[in-house]
Design a protein around this motif. Structure first.
Motif, PDB file in Angstrom:
ATOM      1  N   UNK A 142       0.820  -1.209   0.000  1.00  0.00           N
ATOM      2  CA  UNK A 142       0.000   0.000   0.000  1.00  0.00           C
ATOM      3  C   UNK A 142       0.853   1.258   0.000  1.00  0.00           C
ATOM      4  N   UNK A 143       1.945   1.229   0.747  1.00  0.00           N
ATOM      5  CA  UNK A 143       2.853   2.378   0.766  1.00  0.00           C
ATOM      6  C   UNK A 143       3.401   2.661  -0.644  1.00  0.00           C
ATOM      7  N   UNK A 144       3.755   1.616  -1.360  1.00  0.00           N
ATOM      8  CA  UNK A 144       4.314   1.790  -2.694  1.00  0.00           C
ATOM      9  C   UNK A 144       3.241   2.192  -3.713  1.00  0.00           C
ATOM     10  N   UNK A 145       2.018   1.697  -3.531  1.00  0.00           N
ATOM     11  CA  UNK A 145       0.916   2.147  -4.392  1.00  0.00           C
ATOM     12  C   UNK A 145       0.701   3.654  -4.238  1.00  0.00           C
ATOM     13  N   UNK A 146       0.668   4.125  -2.990  1.00  0.00           N
ATOM     14  CA  UNK A 146       0.485   5.555  -2.747  1.00  0.00           C
ATOM     15  C   UNK A 146       1.649   6.352  -3.331  1.00  0.00           C
ATOM     16  N   UNK A 147       2.861   5.841  -3.141  1.00  0.00           N
ATOM     17  CA  UNK A 147       4.032   6.525  -3.689  1.00  0.00           C
ATOM     18  C   UNK A 147       3.910   6.731  -5.194  1.00  0.00           C
TER      19      UNK A 147
END
Length: 354
Positions: free
Chosen positions: A311-316
């Motif tokens: 999820x962190x990388x999707x948001x990034x």
């Protein structure tokens, strides 16, 4: 690169497999370690800017060059039109829907599955379901997501649950198709193309839901074909980094399959570009659909940190995404499953609104 070198490296990897999930996060090299979740019931992680429109036509980045023929960029260049959904037999009629065993074409492969059609004329929104890992030799058609099938059909969605190649009544799967999950990704993308052809389905309102291994298949589909679906839901998903899943599942459970993979392509240390080409997170900037992620805090099959990092990388990379964390919930998702499904239905109705 000699096969003997690969086998020697694999032996070291096999010896470390038992500790792969007990120590430092193997995905830490891809970004900072996520902060611990403190919410007693659920956490809503940051979303992208509200200017992100789930219904707008996606503008995907230029196609990356395939690091190997066996890679997600290869799927980005394929056509997934699907075909006619053939009813094999009717297996249930309820007050809310009819359930059929079906087959559909996935390129040159025939794939079995189940189709649930709500009562009424339609046109209906639809959801393609991707089940988690079940040993293919014991798998029966439609297995793995029966709760979700029933709930979504009762909520007014047409449901097409794919068995994947090599399962139930589907054609056989090659080992490489199975171990890389690329064959399963092809199957679910053809399922999307097939369900859009049904006369009672609105082709502009189709979503995808995947659990565990099926969560990884769903992420693969989102990067391979941006815009194929308008929303996606992940339950207790595997990692978006292919090597994490190798270390957690393949090496301990099927070491001979890992050995053949390493003998052919090299180890992750020797050929990092090849394994990045099998990792959906490498291409998250291509994802066009909003993503809802459910994960239990006590999941020891697919650790929570995998979904936190995904999820962190999707948001990034600018993807509208939300992570819901369920305190005390394990991989099977039983005590709080109804709450998660209520959230899923609300999310899909909102995102698939015409």
């Amino acid at each position: 690169m000699e096969a003997v070198t690969r086998r020697t490296t694999l032996a070291g990897v096999l010896g470390l497999a038992a500790t792969a999930c007990a120590g430092e996060d193997p995905a830490a090299q891809d970004g900072p370690t996520p902060a611990p979740t403190t919410s007693p019931s659920a956490t809503t992680a940051p979303t992208t800017s509200p200017t992100t429109s789930p219904s707008a036509s996606p503008t995907a980045p230029p196609l990356p060059e395939p690091p190997d023929r066996v890679s997600l960029p290869t799927l980005m260049r394929e056509d997934f039109a699907g075909g006619r959904v053939t009813r094999v037999r009717q297996v249930a009629v309820t007050d809310a829907y009819t359930r059929w065993e079906v087959t559909y074409p996935a390129g040159g492969t025939t794939v079995s599955g189940v189709l649930l059609r709500p009562a009424g004329p339609g046109p209906f929104p639809a959801v393609v379901l991707n089940h988690g890992y079940i040993e293919p030799s014991v798998y029966v058609t439609g297995q793995g997501l029966s709760r979700e099938q029933d709930a979504l059909a009762r909520a007014g969605f047409v449901v097409l649950h794919t068995d994947y190649r090599g399962h139930a009544g589907s054609d056989a799967a090659g080992e490489l198709e199975r171990e890389t999950r690329l064959g399963y990704t092809r199957d679910t993308l053809h399922a999307v193309g097939s369900v859009k052809r049904l006369p009672y389905v609105d082709p502009d309102r189709v979503a995808m839901l995947g659990r565990s291994m099926g969560g990884g298949v769903t992420l693969n589909a989102l990067v391979a074909q941006p815009g194929a679906v308008r929303a996606a839901v992940l339950y207790a998903s595997v990692s978006s980094r292919f090597v994490d899943n190798l270390e957690q599942f393949t090496i301990p459970g099927r070491p001979e399959a890992a050995r053949r993979l390493y003998d052919r392509f090299g180890t992750p240390a020797e050929e990092p570009t090849f394994y990045a080409g099998l990792s959906s997170r490498t291409y998250f900037d291509r994802v066009a659909a909003p993503v809802l992620i459910h994960h239990g805090s006590l999941d020891d099959t697919c650790p929570l940190r995998w979904s936190e990092q995904t999820q962190r990388l999707l948001v990034r990379d600018g993807v509208a995404s939300v992570l819901r964390v369920y305190e005390g919930e394990q991989h099977a998702f039983i005590p709080q499953w109804q709450q998660s499904m209520d959230r899923t239905v609300r999310f899909l109705r909102r995102r698939l609104r015409a």
